[in-house]
Enzyme design. Structure first.
Site, mmCIF file in Angstrom:
data_model
loop_
_atom_site.group_PDB
_atom_site.id
_atom_site.type_symbol
_atom_site.label_atom_id
_atom_site.label_comp_id
_atom_site.label_asym_id
_atom_site.label_seq_id
_atom_site.Cartn_x
_atom_site.Cartn_y
_atom_site.Cartn_z
ATOM 1 N N TYR A 245 0.642 -1.152 0.140
ATOM 2 C CA TYR A 245 0.079 0.110 0.156
ATOM 3 C C TYR A 245 0.959 1.169 0.195
ATOM 4 C CZ TYR A 245 0.676 -1.308 4.904
ATOM 5 O OH TYR A 245 1.151 -1.718 6.199
ATOM 6 N N HIS A 292 18.575 4.147 -3.520
ATOM 7 C CA HIS A 292 17.137 3.471 -3.798
ATOM 8 C C HIS A 292 16.342 3.730 -5.181
ATOM 9 C CE1 HIS A 292 15.426 2.437 0.507
ATOM 10 N NE2 HIS A 292 16.741 2.440 0.590
#
Length: 316
Positions: A245, A292
């Protein structure tokens, strides 16, 4: 001569009527276009662009906040939301919502968009790149300052500011807020809504999948709840169902795109050395965790920056 004057007068009247009608049409078109897509800011979020990518994703009809008028969920939204609840057998959504709106405000918010409004919003992440940024004064100039989870201001004022108008939390990240701040609950399950009720009444819910605070200090009249349809919209449309989510921070950014005219983000992403940590954590100077590059949320945020829909302040 009288006949000539007669026709001349008729001609002048016709010209005046045509000009008047044209002015009315131009004025009406301008008002409609401005009210739908413009604001008093130099760059308005809701202004349509030539970007197919943004125009297809940005849907202002999705309600960001839950109210008594819009709480009934369609079958697909309820099915999605139930899927986030880790197999909990929770079918008491309607009863819980009715209890919610007996305690907290149940009216629509932020429907006052107009060509004269320029509501500026800062969404503050918790990245360590805020350390030494000296962004505090700039952040506090915004009309809305949206903070995420437990990110503190005390002791970090120079870099993160002092102002907080909205704080996005869920039970596992709850923190006290002052009387002027909107506490915005991000409900990923019915139990999150039940916890909010309990936190202001019985204080009997003390755990979800982990131990949580039984109460929270906040102004009951300023409590807000994100709409499950909005969470689904951010997850399935903006993030293309990436991850379990959406993060609280990314929900805050898309919320700002819906209620603000100009959006700035601070404290997202790694620091200048590629380190990922929270600005309020003590970390080693040698901490390196990469850039990332696979973070779809951050990539989407940078695409919004390239589309001139948000400003991104990267810090240090």
């Amino acid at each position: 001569m009288p006949l000539l004057m007669h026709y001349s007068g008729f001609y002048n009247m016709a010209v005046i009527c045509v000009i008047t009608l044209s002015m009315l049409l131009v004025f009406q078109t301008t008002v409609d276009e401005v009210s739908e897509g413009m604001c008093a800011c130099k760059h308005c979020v809701r202004q349509q662009t030539h970007s197919i990518w943004f125009n297809e994703l940005y849907d202002r009809s999705i309600p960001p906040l839950l109210t008594r008028e819009n709480y009934v969920l369609s079958e697909d939204i309820y099915k999605y939301w139930k899927g986030l609840q880790k197999n909990r057998n929770e079918d008491n959504y309607t009863a819980v919502v009715e209890k919610l709106f007996s305690l907290f405000p149940d009216k629509s918010q932020y429907l006052d968009a107009s060509p004269k409004r320029c509501r500026t919003c800062a969404v503050i992440g918790n990245s360590g790149n805020l350390k030494g940024s000296s962004y505090g004064g700039l952040i506090d100039l915004h009309n809305f300052v949206i903070r995420i989870n437990m990110g503190p201001t005390k002791g970090y004022e120079k870099d993160v500011g002092t102002k907080t108008t909205h704080r996005f939390i869920y039970p596992e990240s709850a923190t006290d807020v002052d009387n002027s701040t909107h506490l915005v609950l991000t409900p990923f399950k019915v139990l999150d809504m039940e916890w909010l009720i309990s936190a202001f009444t019985t204080k009997n819910i003390t755990s979800t999948y982990k131990k949580i605070r039984p109460s929270v200090k906040a102004n009951r009249d300023k409590v807000m709840i994100l709409h499950p349809a909005f969470i689904k919209y951010v997850h399935e449309i903006w993030l293309l169902k990436r991850g379990k989510y959406p993060s609280t921070g990314f929900l805050g950014i898309i919320f700002a795109l819906h209620v603000c005219d100009k959006v700035s983000t601070f404290g997202f992403g790694a620091d200048q050395y590629g380190n990922w940590f929270h600005y309020f954590e003590k970390t080693s100077n040698k901490l390196r965790t990469g850039a990332h590059s696979g973070s779809f949320e951050f990539d989407t945020m940078m695409q919004l920056y390239l589309e001139n829909k948000i400003q991104v302040f990267r810090g240090r």
